[in-house]
Design an enzyme around this catalytic site. Structure first.
Site, PDB file in Angstrom:
ATOM      1  N   GLY A 120       0.773  -1.230   0.000  1.00 31.80           N
ATOM      2  CA  GLY A 120       0.000   0.000   0.000  1.00 31.80           C
ATOM      3  C   GLY A 120       0.808   1.286   0.000  1.00 31.80           C
ATOM      4  O   GLY A 120       0.247   2.363   0.169  1.00 31.80           O
ATOM      5  N   GLU A 126       4.401  -6.175   1.801  1.00 31.03           N
ATOM      6  CA  GLU A 126       4.125  -6.587   0.420  1.00 31.03           C
ATOM      7  C   GLU A 126       3.926  -5.399  -0.523  1.00 31.03           C
ATOM      8  O   GLU A 126       2.844  -5.207  -1.066  1.00 31.03           O
ATOM      9  CB  GLU A 126       2.849  -7.436   0.389  1.00 31.03           C
ATOM     10  CG  GLU A 126       2.913  -8.676   1.229  1.00 31.03           C
ATOM     11  CD  GLU A 126       1.596  -9.418   1.272  1.00 31.03           C
ATOM     12  OE1 GLU A 126       1.616 -10.631   1.526  1.00 31.03           O
ATOM     13  OE2 GLU A 126       0.534  -8.787   1.079  1.00 31.03           O
ATOM     14  N   PRO A 127       4.950  -4.589  -0.735  1.00 27.45           N
ATOM     15  CA  PRO A 127       4.769  -3.483  -1.682  1.00 27.45           C
ATOM     16  C   PRO A 127       4.663  -4.011  -3.113  1.00 27.45           C
ATOM     17  O   PRO A 127       5.404  -4.926  -3.493  1.00 27.45           O
ATOM     18  CB  PRO A 127       6.039  -2.645  -1.521  1.00 27.45           C
ATOM     19  CG  PRO A 127       7.050  -3.560  -0.933  1.00 27.45           C
ATOM     20  CD  PRO A 127       6.313  -4.647  -0.203  1.00 27.45           C
ATOM     21  N   GLY A 128       3.746  -3.465  -3.881  1.00 26.10           N
ATOM     22  CA  GLY A 128       3.617  -3.863  -5.286  1.00 26.10           C
ATOM     23  C   GLY A 128       3.904  -2.663  -6.157  1.00 26.10           C
ATOM     24  O   GLY A 128       4.951  -2.515  -6.777  1.00 26.10           O
ATOM     25  N   TYR A 181     -10.725   4.065 -11.305  1.00 26.49           N
ATOM     26  CA  TYR A 181     -10.509   4.742 -10.016  1.00 26.49           C
ATOM     27  C   TYR A 181     -10.414   6.254 -10.146  1.00 26.49           C
ATOM     28  O   TYR A 181     -10.077   6.924  -9.165  1.00 26.49           O
ATOM     29  CB  TYR A 181      -9.192   4.294  -9.370  1.00 26.49           C
ATOM     30  CG  TYR A 181      -8.873   2.815  -9.391  1.00 26.49           C
ATOM     31  CD1 TYR A 181      -9.716   1.886  -8.781  1.00 26.49           C
ATOM     32  CD2 TYR A 181      -7.705   2.356  -9.977  1.00 26.49           C
ATOM     33  CE1 TYR A 181      -9.396   0.541  -8.781  1.00 26.49           C
ATOM     34  CE2 TYR A 181      -7.380   1.009  -9.983  1.00 26.49           C
ATOM     35  CZ  TYR A 181      -8.231   0.108  -9.384  1.00 26.49           C
ATOM     36  OH  TYR A 181      -7.903  -1.215  -9.385  1.00 26.49           O
ATOM     37  N   CYS A 216     -14.479   2.117 -28.133  1.00 24.34           N
ATOM     38  CA  CYS A 216     -15.846   2.601 -28.324  1.00 24.34           C
ATOM     39  C   CYS A 216     -16.475   2.877 -26.972  1.00 24.34           C
ATOM     40  O   CYS A 216     -17.335   2.118 -26.519  1.00 24.34           O
ATOM     41  CB  CYS A 216     -16.652   1.539 -29.044  1.00 24.34           C
ATOM     42  SG  CYS A 216     -16.527   1.743 -30.782  1.00 24.34           S
ATOM     43  N   TYR A 228      -0.009  -2.269 -12.433  1.00 25.06           N
ATOM     44  CA  TYR A 228      -1.447  -2.376 -12.724  1.00 25.06           C
ATOM     45  C   TYR A 228      -1.830  -1.805 -14.089  1.00 25.06           C
ATOM     46  O   TYR A 228      -2.938  -1.327 -14.280  1.00 25.06           O
ATOM     47  CB  TYR A 228      -2.283  -1.724 -11.613  1.00 25.06           C
ATOM     48  CG  TYR A 228      -1.953  -2.266 -10.239  1.00 25.06           C
ATOM     49  CD1 TYR A 228      -2.206  -3.594  -9.935  1.00 25.06           C
ATOM     50  CD2 TYR A 228      -1.371  -1.466  -9.258  1.00 25.06           C
ATOM     51  CE1 TYR A 228      -1.881  -4.109  -8.682  1.00 25.06           C
ATOM     52  CE2 TYR A 228      -1.045  -1.980  -8.004  1.00 25.06           C
ATOM     53  CZ  TYR A 228      -1.307  -3.297  -7.725  1.00 25.06           C
ATOM     54  OH  TYR A 228      -0.992  -3.804  -6.496  1.00 25.06           O
TER      55      TYR A 228
HETATM   56  C1  PLP Z   1      -2.769  -8.655  -0.138  1.00 22.90           C
HETATM   57  C2  PLP Z   1      -2.120  -7.561  -0.889  1.00 22.90           C
HETATM   58  N1  PLP Z   1      -0.812  -7.303  -0.702  1.00 22.90           N
HETATM   59  C3  PLP Z   1      -0.180  -6.329  -1.382  1.00 22.90           C
HETATM   60  C4  PLP Z   1      -0.850  -5.542  -2.298  1.00 22.90           C
HETATM   61  C5  PLP Z   1      -0.065  -4.492  -3.005  1.00 22.90           C
HETATM   62  O1  PLP Z   1      -0.581  -3.241  -2.884  1.00 22.90           O
HETATM   63  P1  PLP Z   1       0.217  -1.984  -3.453  1.00 22.90           P
HETATM   64  O2  PLP Z   1       0.489  -2.261  -4.876  1.00 22.90           O
HETATM   65  O3  PLP Z   1      -0.697  -0.868  -3.248  1.00 22.90           O
HETATM   66  O4  PLP Z   1       1.485  -1.898  -2.665  1.00 22.90           O
HETATM   67  C6  PLP Z   1      -2.206  -5.758  -2.529  1.00 22.90           C
HETATM   68  C7  PLP Z   1      -2.968  -4.951  -3.504  1.00 22.90           C
HETATM   69  O5  PLP Z   1      -3.500  -3.940  -3.214  1.00 22.90           O
HETATM   70  C8  PLP Z   1      -2.860  -6.783  -1.805  1.00 22.90           C
HETATM   71  O6  PLP Z   1      -4.154  -7.033  -1.992  1.00 22.90           O
HETATM   72  N1  LYS Z   2      -5.293  -2.630  -9.030  1.00 21.54           N
HETATM   73  C1  LYS Z   2      -5.316  -1.618  -8.034  1.00 21.54           C
HETATM   74  C2  LYS Z   2      -4.745  -2.006  -6.732  1.00 21.54           C
HETATM   75  C3  LYS Z   2      -4.902  -3.426  -6.343  1.00 21.54           C
HETATM   76  C4  LYS Z   2      -5.812  -3.624  -5.201  1.00 21.54           C
HETATM   77  C5  LYS Z   2      -5.631  -5.022  -4.724  1.00 21.54           C
HETATM   78  N2  LYS Z   2      -5.932  -5.179  -3.335  1.00 21.54           N
HETATM   79  C6  LYS Z   2      -4.748  -0.312  -8.570  1.00 21.54           C
HETATM   80  O1  LYS Z   2      -4.415  -0.212  -9.692  1.00 21.54           O
HETATM   81  O2  LYS Z   2      -4.627   0.643  -7.884  1.00 21.54           O
END
Ligand code: PLP
Ligand code: LYS
Length: 445
Positions: free
Chosen positions: A254, A296-298, A344, A371, A401
């Site tokens: 997050g 868990e940063p994504g 979003y 479209c 994403y």
């Molecule tokens: C369980 C979990 N971990 C980690 C993430 C990664 O979130 P972010 O990409 O906002 O760091 C998410 C997606 O929101 C998630 O659902």
């Molecule tokens: N897909 C979302 C975040 C993933 C949410 C998953 N918990 C975004 O682009 O912001």
């Protein structure tokens, strides 16, 4: 002002954008557009930075913090290999993500499997591979996983997904820890405690700990602090009744990134220190032993490292009701390669990429070719008044994403993802082809 472009972003003498030492015009010629471009050094240094800062901040308190890259942001087998080389683990949210992570050589023990509705097949595959953690999301899953583990003759390492009730993150669809949503087991209602009991007593399951993820795009350290405190409180409550202090706490992802220059990002070094200190204070208040931690940063690893490169097609000027006009710049992709704007209301920054222009910047909207009138890539941005067909346009911070949520709407082919580094490019995910598209179709006899 934040930097929204990847670390190796620069402008050549003739004004063209360069990434990873490559002119974007060459990337467009070689790989076509739309194109997702990932600055490999940038993405990997973000991964290493999380691992180092969180590792050191928690080590200062005598414990550990493992970093799991949330692979839903962007995954290919090579990215899995990068993360492993860079000392980062991976979390996956489906059987498909699991296969890609394994294919890249991520050790199964470094993989966490998530999901609110995993299939029996996904759970069986995770057990057979020997993943490090399976995060159970319901009591149903506790029963199902227990039966599958007994059947397979293995013991499944389990975390319980907890809904802490902390409100954080931006859009409703990316906040995940308020009560009224599908993920996890509620702390407030006692469901989380009940699930801990159930896992503890179930055959074939080893209760390793608790997991939470409070949402995305979080800037407030207070939200992370609050969630850590509540998680440690739950751990203490379970210890008080069972005598078992679960050894692990996963605080999820997050960490906010800046999508536009005006926006702020959360600095991992500051976040690491402050979260570790908050956790230390909470452990001191609650008492008992220290657990180990993970995060868990994504988006914060993949997002800022990637851009999308488009070719401009039609440019139109539309009169606005209150006077003035808006330049509509239509590009060769749209909501199929970036659904975040329509989903979003996400904001992005965009620039001409093939050249710099002396023309005055005018209020513009970057739209796609679908479209759908909501097919907007960048709602409001100032682009040069001479933006024209054939120009290249770059949209910043699309590493996370974008490709992972891309679709084939309007039977559009999903773009390739290429990594750039030291003057060369490498395809991570190839572009869909018309043969792919026709191959998915079952033709009439
Ligand atoms: C369980 C979990 N971990 C980690 C993430 C990664 O979130 P972010 O990409 O906002 O760091 C998410 C997606 O929101 C998630 O659902
Ligand atoms: N897909 C979302 C975040 C993933 C949410 C998953 N918990 C975004 O682009 O912001």
């Amino acid at each position: 002002m934040s930097t929204v472009w990847p670390a190796t972003h620069e402008r050549a003498d003739d004004g063209a954008m360069r990434l990873g030492g490559i002119d974007v015009r060459d990337l467009a010629r070689e790989h076509g557009t739309p194109l997702y471009v990932v600055d490999e050094d940038d993405m990997r240094s973000r991964a290493r930075s999380f691992a180092r800062h969180f590792g050191e901040a928690f080590a200062a308190h005598g414990t550990t913090c493992d970093v799991y890259y949330a692979s839903k942001a962007l995954l290919s087998s090579r990215i899995s290999a990068w993360m492993h080389e860079d000392g980062v683990r991976i979390d996956v949210a489906s059987g498909g993500e699991l296969e890609l992570a394994l294919r890249g050589g991520m050790p199964a023990a470094h993989i966490t499997l998530h999901g609110n509705n995993k299939s029996d097949a996904e759970l069986r595959r995770a057990l057979a591979a020997g993943v490090g953690h399976i995060v159970v999301d319901s009591l149903t899953e506790v029963e199902v996983l227990s039966a599958l583990a007994v059947e397979a003759g293995v013991v499944a390492p389990v975390l319980v997904r907890v809904t802490t009730g902390v409100h954080a993150g931006g859009h409703e669809y990316i906040a995940t820890s308020h009560e009224d949503q599908k993920f996890g087991l509620s702390l407030a209602s006692g469901a989380a405690l009940g699930a801990l009991r159930a896992v503890h007593e179930a055959q074939g399951l080893e209760l390793r700990g608790i997991h939470t993820h409070i949402g995305s795009q979080i800037l407030s350290i207070d939200a992370f602090r609050e969630s850590a405190e509540r998680m440690l409180g739950l751990r203490a409550a379970f210890a008080a009744e069972s005598g078992v202090e679960v050894p692990e706490v996963d605080l999820g992802g997050g960490y906010a990134i800046a999508y536009t220059p005006e926006a702020e990002a959360l600095d991992p070094s500051v976040a690491a220190r402050e979260i570790a200190d908050a956790v230390a204070a909470a452990v001191a208040t609650v008492g008992g032993s220290w657990p180990t931690f993970s995060i868990e940063p994504g988006r914060a690893i993949a997002g800022p490292a990637g851009i999308t490169l488009y070719t401009v097609g039609v440019v139109k000027h539309v009169a606005l009701e209150g006077g003035g006009d808006r330049q509509y710049v239509a590009v060769d992709g749209g909501m199929s390669d970036n659904p975040r704007t329509i989903m979003y209301g996400a904001e992005y920054a965009a620039e001409l990429a093939d050249r710099e222009s002396e023309a005055p910047p005018v209020l513009s909207r970057v739209v796609g070719k679908h479209c759908e009138s909501g097919d907007i890539v960048v709602r409001d941005v100032h682009l040069p008044a001479d933006t024209a067909r054939g120009d290249l346009l770059a949209v910043a911070a699309t590493g996370a994403y974008g490709r992972s949520m891309a679709s084939n709407y309007n039977a559009i082919l999903r773009p390739a993802v290429v990594a750039v580094r030291d003057g060369s490019s490498q395809v991570l995910i190839r572009r869909d082809t018309m043969e792919d598209l026709l191959g998915w179709d079952v033709a009439p006899d």
